[in-house]
Enzyme design. Structure first.
Site, mmCIF file in Angstrom:
data_model
loop_
_atom_site.group_PDB
_atom_site.id
_atom_site.type_symbol
_atom_site.label_atom_id
_atom_site.label_comp_id
_atom_site.label_asym_id
_atom_site.label_seq_id
_atom_site.Cartn_x
_atom_site.Cartn_y
_atom_site.Cartn_z
ATOM 1 N N LYS A 140 -26.454 -64.164 38.029
ATOM 2 C CA LYS A 140 -25.984 -62.499 38.001
ATOM 3 C C LYS A 140 -25.784 -62.701 39.537
ATOM 4 C CE LYS A 140 -24.979 -58.817 36.271
ATOM 5 N NZ LYS A 140 -24.062 -58.712 35.124
ATOM 6 N N SER A 186 -20.857 -57.432 31.192
ATOM 7 C CA SER A 186 -22.123 -56.743 31.673
ATOM 8 C C SER A 186 -22.259 -55.477 30.964
ATOM 9 C CB SER A 186 -22.251 -56.621 33.209
ATOM 10 O OG SER A 186 -22.538 -57.598 33.849
#
Length: 625
Positions: A201, A406
């Site tokens: 991430k 996401s």
């Protein structure tokens, strides 16, 4: 008793009131007429007919979008500045599909010089439409003065590719480059508190590092290589060269250009990328020999694809039933609250889905997603509405466009089916929190914060003082819980083992073709494939339904938000600054940090080649002259 005003004073007072009333009426009329006039100036068109033996001029202009802004704010913006052109992907697809069966349309002329930003997944949708048109037996011609990577992706599927003698074909491949702000943030004294879960991430890295981490570098290389392989396969599919020749063309381009004496057009022609190098006047003559010449403008007989859609709309057959498939578009970063141009508001999207669910005529929902995600709170609200729609007995199908990662994947995972293009960017299952605090720069300016509260948490999240360790622990715990929720929901929605989801999560980005292989996506295909799947799940035949685009309602508050978001920033930020800085990261840090829990599922998956740097996109041209 008060003295009565004199006759002269009463006379002048009456004249003054009349003047005020006149100006008030004039102001009201002006406020009404300006939006109406702008609407007719920019959005209305004269009646156009389709002549026999006509060329369809298929000319995408500006950025490719999934849904054009239609609000009052857009009209007000157009009144004070030149509107930025946009081309709706579905309009481009529909025009080619209609023209394929229209005997009046003899060929398609792809005019590609005004195409702006385009994501690989969107281009694949358009390539499929070009291929379907060719299957009708009608020829396709492509022209641009020069071709960038996106433009050539479309041109390569034409029967004949034309280019100007001074043109070039530039195919640099894919890249991900960002500005990194850690040193600048440290110098300013800003403390950026980051809380995240997921090895890959990497969205927060620009605020915490001065370079790309090894994990992000490895992950980005994997999904970009997948997209690059897809690109090479597609542009070579209808040309007389192999996919490997694209690598050779790119890697030896500088040497080939020097050997050709700087003649970039000759380099592209010798490599087989273009068929004919000629000025546009010669090409107009060649096409005129096929469809005839229109003396009113001195070029070949033609109709612009937007005019063609307007001219043929009334000729479309009426559906056999009143059933509809609602289409909700989620485009841009997902933010809490209402939508404005460039972002998808969780409240707005959720309300549109709920409206579709309550409409008795709506049989199913098609969710078109083109978003890198954003607010977890907003994403979860949209996901719940998708789940409620399925529970109400109405099928939901997701069609992923260029990117659905996401939060874009969060809102998609509970659909009955998920469709993606091979080059769609998706996945990035991860969570992070980011809270910048400004105590040091404020102290340096002589601005200090002090006070008292009833509990240790009173004022704990004020941005003008550092975060305490307990607050940091709270936020990290919230991020970890959010990640567990994300993984668990994916496992339940996709009927996967939770451990299997964790192995492919960690914020890692996947191409559509890899996402289908690991189970995050059900099928590979475009917009029309997803539409047909939606109709099938609803038990509807091809002629049994109409599409019902769901649009956000426009009131005066929405108009002001839309106008300000579209115009104020461009007036404040110098053009040169927007070109040399990572605008997406700065924009998101300024406007996207509105999640009430400070939790975000956002993916930085913008490719470096999506738009030509500094390119100026002009208004669409209606004729090839």
């Amino acid at each position: 008793m008060a003295k009565k005003p004199s006759l002269i004073r009463r006379l002048f007072r009456g004249i003054w009131r009349t003047i005020l009333l006149f100006y008030a009426l004039l102001l009201i009329v002006t406020l009404v007429l300006i939006p109406v006039g702008v609407y007719f100036a920019f959005f209305s068109a004269p009646s156009v007919s389709v002549e026999q033996d006509t060329a369809l001029v298929w000319a995408p202009s500006g950025d490719l979008v999934e849904q054009r802004n239609h609000g009052v704010g857009s009209l007000l913006g157009a009144a004070v500045s030149q509107p930025q052109p946009q081309s709706v992907v579905r309009d481009l697809i529909d025009s080619l599909d209609r023209a394929a069966d229209d005997s009046r349309i003899k060929l398609a002329f792809l005019k590609l010089d005004e195409l702006g930003s385009a994501q690989p997944g969107q281009l694949q949708d358009l390539v499929a439409a070009i291929d379907r048109f060719k299957q009708s037996g009608k020829p396709v011609y492509a022209w641009a003065p020069s071709y960038d990577q996106a433009q050539y992706a479309l041109a390569s599927h034409a029967d004949t590719v034309y280019m100007d003698p001074l043109g070039y074909v530039l195919i640099p491949g894919y890249g991900v480059y960002r500005n990194y702000y850690k040193d600048a943030i440290d110098k300013l004294g800003i403390e950026v508190n980051v809380f995240r879960v997921g090895e890959y991430k990497s969205y927060v890295e620009p605020y915490t590092r001065n370079d790309m981490s090894p994990q992000a570098r490895a992950a980005n290389r994997t999904w970009m290589n997948s997209l690059w392989q897809t690109y090479r396969d597609e542009v070579s599919a209808d040309r007389e060269f192999a996919a490997a020749d694209i690598d050779r063309y790119t890697e030896t381009y500088a040497d080939a250009l020097v050997s050709a004496g700087g003649d970039a057009a000759a380099v592209a022609r010798d490599a087989g990328l273009v068929d004919t190098v000629a000025p546009l006047s010669d090409i107009r003559t060649e096409v005129s020999n096929l469809v005839g010449r229109d003396e009113t403008h001195g070029s070949f007989r033609q109709i612009h694809y937007v005019d063609y859609l307007n001219a043929t709309e009334a000729q479309q057959p009426a559906p056999a039933t009143e059933s509809r498939i609602a289409v909700v578009v989620v485009e841009g970063g997902i933010v809490d609250g209402e939508s404005v141009p460039g972002s998808a508001g969780g409240d707005t999207i959720a309300r549109m889905i709920a409206d579709a669910r309550r409409d008795d005529h709506v049989a199913a929902l098609l969710l078109r997603v083109n978003s890198p995600g954003g607010s977890v709170t907003a994403s979860e609200r949209i996901r719940r509405e998708v789940e409620l729609t399925r529970q109400a007995g109405k099928p939901v199908v997701v069609s992923m466009a260029g990117v659905a990662a996401s939060g874009g994947y969060w809102i998609s995972m509970n659909a009955d089916q998920i469709w993606a293009e091979p080059a769609t960017i998706t996945g990035s299952i991860g969570i992070f929190g980011i809270v910048p605090t400004f105590a040091k720069p404020l102290n340096d300016l002589g601005i200090h914060t002090d006070g008292i509260g009833t509990t240790p948490l009173s004022g704990a999240l004020r941005l003008d003082q550092p975060l305490s360790e307990p607050v940091k622990a709270m936020l990290q715990a919230g991020v970890e819980h959010g990640y567990d929720e994300f993984v668990g929901r994916v496992a339940s929605a996709r009927n996967m083992q939770e451990q299997a989801v964790r192995e492919i999560a960690q914020g890692r980005v996947w191409s559509g073709i890899d996402a289908e292989r690991i189970g995050l996506v059900d099928h590979l295909g475009g917009y029309l494939d997803a539409e047909q799947a939606t109709a099938k799940l609803a038990g509807l035949g091809p002629e049994d339904y109409t599409l019902q685009p769901m649009l956000p309602p426009s009131d005066w508050r929405a108009a002001i938000r839309e106008f300000l978001s579209s115009n104020v920033q461009s007036a404040i930020v110098p053009a040169w600054l927007s070109k040399v800085t990572d605008a997406s990261a700065l924009d998101w840090l300024r406007n996207g940090l509105n999640d009430p829990r400070h939790l975000y599922a956002h993916c930085f998956c913008a490719l470096d080649n999506e738009a030509r740097p500094g390119a100026r996109v002009s208004l669409p041209q209606t004729r090839v002259e």
